[in-house]
Design a protein around this motif. Sequence first.
Motif, PDB file in Angstrom:
ATOM      1  N   LEU A   1      -8.698  -0.071   2.778  1.00  0.00           N
ATOM      2  CA  LEU A   1      -7.466  -0.252   1.998  1.00  0.00           C
ATOM      3  C   LEU A   1      -6.838  -1.611   2.259  1.00  0.00           C
ATOM      4  O   LEU A   1      -6.297  -2.246   1.336  1.00  0.00           O
TER       5      LEU A   1
ATOM      6  N   ILE B   1       0.853  -1.185   0.000  1.00  0.00           N
ATOM      7  CA  ILE B   1       0.000   0.000   0.000  1.00  0.00           C
ATOM      8  C   ILE B   1       0.893   1.240   0.000  1.00  0.00           C
ATOM      9  O   ILE B   1       1.727   1.406   0.886  1.00  0.00           O
TER      10      ILE B   1
ATOM     11  N   VAL C   1      -1.741  -0.873  -3.882  1.00  0.00           N
ATOM     12  CA  VAL C   1      -2.864   0.041  -3.709  1.00  0.00           C
ATOM     13  C   VAL C   1      -2.250   1.413  -3.492  1.00  0.00           C
ATOM     14  O   VAL C   1      -1.451   1.599  -2.571  1.00  0.00           O
TER      15      VAL C   1
END
Length: 493
Positions: A75, A42, A61
């Motif tokens: 997320l 992420i 992400v």
Amino acid sequence: MAAESLENAARAAGHTMKVETQGSAGSTPLSAAEIAAADAVIFAHDLEVRDKGRFAGKPTVDVGVKKAISDGPGLIAQAAAAAAEWKADPSKAAAAAAAPSGGLTSKVDDSAGVGTRIRQWLMTGVSYMIPFVAAGGILIAISFMLAQVAIGKNGPIEIVKYGLTAEGQYNITQHFNPVSLTSWAALCFVIGSASFAFLVPILSGFIAFGIADRPGIVPGIVGGSIAATMGAGFLGGLATGFLAGFVARWIAGWKVHKGVRGVMPVVVIPLLSTFITAGLFIVVIGRPITWLADRLTDALNGMTGSSAIVLGLILGAMMGFDLGGPVNKVAYTFATTGLATVGAATDAPQLKIMAAVMAAGMVAPLSMALATTIRPHLFTEPERENGKAAWLLGASFISEGAIPFAAADPVRIMVSSTIGSAVTGALAMAFGATLRAPHGGIWVLPLIGKPLLFLLALVAGVLVMTAIVVALKQRDHSRAAVEEIAETAVAVG
């Protein structure tokens, strides 16, 4: 706050999460093993992620910091879904691994030994400095070439004398004429000089960057600028770069109260590190380094005859020793940083040094290209193919064109390259060839003083290295053939 939100969400979902922060205060990068073990990545950022290529091949992400703070669980769920999708379709990982990445990088291995890291810090500074040197050097060389055509022999002196003054007849801010060669010469000189003015600050700033990451840039560049102003030259840039890097890294490592942490990268670190670096240089170490730089300049200006030839021989040998490695780069940096101190002189020793260094750096790839052409049976098929490419690489002053040969046969290639390049360096200095452009090979031949003698020095070194390479390889080739015949005879007998 973003890291804390994501860590809490990952823990709640039963996942393990490792965090790397990349604030202005620097970072502690994740190890290669930690990245390899990750199922997904992420990126929560408002600025560019540095060294993004380390995460190539991982599902990602990518969101802003605000999103990470407000929706950590979402997320984490998105990253888990992406990991499952990529696991089911491995082709996505291969496609992502090939994607390019950007950002400032230092390529410093923190796990390496002290000597290796010092070299990597230096190379970081040099790598970011070279484009400024190349742009400035070539523009100034073009400027002086145009000035000689437009004004005459004293054209370069006139351009330097008047080109930057408000009342000067060649001042382009007041009197630029698009159909005048003199105006174009002055324009190139002004831009080239501006580029050269960044040479020492950029060298210093990115040495500090290699040591301390982004916190080192401000004190390094400011310290380097002060070193240049004091006349300390590249020696001062080296000193301020290392000093700024270690001071910034020390301050960035302070354990401070959470309330102060937010202002550390934008106020405390740049303020204190710049004050300490610049203050120490001005008050304590700047004057002795300036004295040393002046003595070095005096020594160069006093070089004539045999001393100049010996210097050319040494620099040439360094250029040929490791073909783009640290020894090669030391010689190259010594030559390029000297260009900034030349001014309008057309026969300064710094210009002769640059010519000797560039000629010597072209020897190895051109020699291997020639050797593979005249004695192809001594080389493998891949080496013969590399030899074809080495013609262009050598002509363009890319010493690394000989690395494939040195990797396969290091002793013979390095020995012959060192000797051949030393011959060229010594001859170029003896002939008095000069050069303002720090790169370009034969493509900047019009900018070389005494170009025919420059080429003669280059050809001599290429022939010497080629003869040594061929002789050494032919000897071992003949020995191998004799041994093969002997083994056959024994087998038959």
